[in-house]
Design a protein around this motif. Structure first.
Motif, mmCIF file in Angstrom:
data_model
loop_
_atom_site.group_PDB
_atom_site.id
_atom_site.type_symbol
_atom_site.label_atom_id
_atom_site.label_comp_id
_atom_site.label_asym_id
_atom_site.label_seq_id
_atom_site.Cartn_x
_atom_site.Cartn_y
_atom_site.Cartn_z
ATOM 1 N N PHE A 66 5.942 -1.119 9.772
ATOM 2 C CA PHE A 66 4.711 -0.270 10.141
ATOM 3 C C PHE A 66 4.582 0.344 8.518
ATOM 4 N N LYS A 67 3.400 0.582 8.429
ATOM 5 C CA LYS A 67 2.827 1.302 7.173
ATOM 6 C C LYS A 67 2.274 2.670 7.254
ATOM 7 N N ALA A 68 2.724 3.633 6.311
ATOM 8 C CA ALA A 68 2.015 5.084 6.427
ATOM 9 C C ALA A 68 1.636 5.437 5.077
ATOM 10 N N PHE A 69 0.784 6.181 4.962
ATOM 11 C CA PHE A 69 0.390 7.084 3.704
ATOM 12 C C PHE A 69 0.937 8.420 3.927
ATOM 13 N N MET A 70 1.190 8.964 2.938
ATOM 14 C CA MET A 70 1.566 10.491 2.717
ATOM 15 C C MET A 70 0.442 11.141 2.200
ATOM 16 N N VAL B 217 6.159 2.797 3.142
ATOM 17 C CA VAL B 217 5.356 4.161 2.714
ATOM 18 C C VAL B 217 4.552 4.276 1.538
ATOM 19 N N HIS B 218 3.394 4.438 1.390
ATOM 20 C CA HIS B 218 2.611 4.687 0.367
ATOM 21 C C HIS B 218 2.988 6.377 0.032
ATOM 22 N N ALA B 219 3.948 6.448 -1.052
ATOM 23 C CA ALA B 219 4.428 7.970 -1.361
ATOM 24 C C ALA B 219 3.677 8.562 -2.483
ATOM 25 N N THR C 182 4.277 -9.376 -0.086
ATOM 26 C CA THR C 182 4.364 -8.064 1.141
ATOM 27 C C THR C 182 3.204 -7.411 1.354
ATOM 28 N N HIS C 183 2.362 -7.427 0.350
ATOM 29 C CA HIS C 183 1.411 -6.255 0.298
ATOM 30 C C HIS C 183 0.067 -6.760 -0.336
ATOM 31 N N VAL C 184 -0.842 -6.878 0.796
ATOM 32 C CA VAL C 184 -2.177 -7.459 0.370
ATOM 33 C C VAL C 184 -3.075 -6.706 1.486
ATOM 34 N N VAL D 233 6.580 1.461 -1.150
ATOM 35 C CA VAL D 233 5.540 0.298 -1.906
ATOM 36 C C VAL D 233 5.164 0.970 -3.101
ATOM 37 N N HIS D 234 4.564 0.043 -3.749
ATOM 38 C CA HIS D 234 4.073 0.320 -5.187
ATOM 39 C C HIS D 234 4.679 1.331 -5.929
ATOM 40 N N ALA D 235 5.958 1.392 -6.225
ATOM 41 C CA ALA D 235 6.221 2.408 -7.132
ATOM 42 C C ALA D 235 5.913 2.191 -8.636
ATOM 43 N N CYS E 249 -5.955 2.100 -9.794
ATOM 44 C CA CYS E 249 -4.969 2.084 -8.589
ATOM 45 C C CYS E 249 -4.471 3.393 -8.196
ATOM 46 N N ALA E 250 -3.992 3.511 -7.228
ATOM 47 C CA ALA E 250 -3.020 4.582 -7.098
ATOM 48 C C ALA E 250 -1.738 4.174 -6.235
ATOM 49 N N PRO E 251 -0.723 4.547 -6.811
ATOM 50 C CA PRO E 251 -0.425 5.409 -7.947
ATOM 51 C C PRO E 251 -1.054 4.771 -9.005
#
Ligand SMILES: NC(=O)NC(NC(N)=O)C(=O)[O-]
Ligand SMILES: [Zn+2]
Ligand SMILES: [Zn+2]
Length: 440
Positions: A149-153, A185-187, A62-64, A241-243, A287-289
């Motif tokens: 949709f994808k957003a960055f916080m 969301v990249h949270a 789901t995430h590349v 995403v990516h917890a 990487c982040a987080p």
């Protein structure tokens, strides 16, 4: 003429809730027969003897970030999709950045779609972006067929893809709810990470550990709580995403219990690497987080075992080797992103199945069935059933191998996993009935 294009015989078929020995008959890209008791009587042009092998529904990553067009020197659809295929992935969802232009309007979508269509060896879907400039473009992107949709916080690291302030997030979520789509969301909290990063660098504290401390778990928790509130207020479907921590997962679990439509992803690196590994390996593991400590890794596995983690995505975010270097030992100044496209299943089998007794069915849920369900592709994808796409990964569960640089198909073959020993190897990948990868 046979009724089948391909028959896979005597494999151990693993689905999200079952495991049995049988044959799979394939015609025109679809699974048309599955037998558990007796073999398929007919013969096919092509047959695969899968005795001793496990057959999984192909992975859905789901995430590349495949970065094409615009940053093809970082990665591309050809190299990236080959590498995914080698790891058993049959469908990937490409992030709206770090391609240039990013996928934030119809023009950007079409440019990327053209490249992906020409070059990808697997199936794929494209994410659209939510940025402060494009709330009015979300509808056209939705009609283009974005998966969500994808957003960055917090800042994305890419100039052309701005992070969403709270107003953008709220307005965007209202719109995405109206469209019936989903926001990933990249949270991380910009306030917390910016302040801490400034402080650290001013004090000359720039080690791997310092970088990790500048992006603490609390910064994820703060951002996740905020965006969960917006999901509650707008009714927008949400995907975190990516917890990096089970504490983030717990927030999502509680929100689900309150009736919020939310899911959570983590990545193989948060389940297998720590701050200590980052210190040893350097920027390759940045990487982040950021990576967390050993205790967090174990808590995350406990959440995985419980079924609290919906989805595993690789967050393959590659960059050329010169960007994965720490100038003067400053870890703040290297590219943040781990190249892991090819290793998702290997990590989950070695660290999960072998070391922690995680059932194969649970692994199949997180890498294939849940992503298909969450993003509306089930049962065409994410399942081994009559009528579904013949997207399959054939694996040799006991095969032990050491990951070598030469094994990696992506453009810049660096990885935090090089030199590591894994048990469980994907040997054949089938996309809509066609073999796209065989080991060796
Ligand atoms: N621009 C990026 O590719 N960012 C990615 N970088 C990471 N995860 O370090 C991400 O997913 O946030
Ligand atoms: Zn991210
Ligand atoms: Zn990412």
């Amino acid at each position: 003429m046979s009724d089948y294009d391909l028959i896979i015989r005597n494999g151990i078929i693993v689905t999200s809730d079952n495991c049995f020995k049988g044959d799979i008959g394939i015609k025109e890209g679809k699974i048309i027969e599955i037998t558990a008791q007796a073999p398929i009587k007919d013969k096919a042009e092509k047959e695969i003897d899968a005795v001793g092998y496990h057959i999984l529904p192909g992975l859905i990553d789901t995430h590349v970030h495949l970065n094409e067009p615009g940053r093809t020197e970082w990665e591309g659809f050809s190299t990236g999709s080959k590498s995914l295929a080698a790891g058993g992935v049959t469908t990937f969802f490409d992030m709206p950045l770090n391609s240039n232009p990013p996928t934030i309007n119809k023009v950007g979508f079409e440019l990327k779609q053209e490249q992906a269509h020409m070059k990808s060896v697997t199936d794929y879907r494209l994410w659209g972006g939510l940025v402060p400039e494009n709330v009015s473009n979300l509808e056209e992107l939705h009609h283009c067929g974005v998966i969500g949709f994808k957003a960055f916080m917090s800042p994305s690291g890419i100039d052309e893809f701005h992070h969403s302030d709270d107003v953008t997030l709220f307005k965007g979520m209202n719109e995405i709810a109206r469209l019936g789509s989903i926001l990933a969301v990249h949270a991380e909290s910009t306030v917390i990470t910016d302040q801490l990063a400034c402080q650290k660098q001013n004090e000359g504290k720039v080690s791997a550990k310092d970088f990790c401390e500048s992006r603490p778990i609390i910064s994820e928790l703060e951002a996740v709580r905020r965006v969960l509130s917006y999901a509650e207020a707008t009714g927008c479907k949400l995907h975190i995403v990516h917890a990096s921590s089970s504490k983030v997962v717990k927030l999502v679990t509680e929100a689900k219990q309150r009736g919020i439509d939310v899911s959570v992803e983590t990545c193989p690196h948060y389940l297998s690497l720590t701050v200590e590994d980052f210190t040893e390996l350097g920027p390759i593991a940045k990487c982040a987080p950021p990576l967390r400590d050993t205790e967090e890794v174990e808590f995350l596995w406990a959440a995985f075992a419980n079924g609290e983690i919906d989805v595993i995505g690789s967050d393959h975010s590659p960059a050329p080797p010169n960007m994965k270097q720490a100038l003067n030992g400053n870890l703040f100044r290297a590219w943040g992103g781990i190249s892991g496209a090819q290793s998702t299943l290997s990590v989950l089998l070695e660290e999960g199945y072998w070391k922690r007794n995680i059932p194969l069915q649970r692994i199949v849920q997180t890498v294939s069935t849940n992503p298909a369900k969450r993003f509306g592709l089930f049962p065409t994808k994410g399942s081994i059933s009559v009528g579904s796409d013949a997207d399959l990964a054939i694996i040799h569960l006991n095969q032990r191998f050491t990951l070598k640089k030469e094994d990696l198909f992506y453009r810049h073959p660096h990885s935090p996993y090089i030199g590591k020993v894994f048990r469980g190897k994907n040997v054949t990948t089938i996309v809509k009935g066609s073999i796209v990868f065989t080991d060796g």
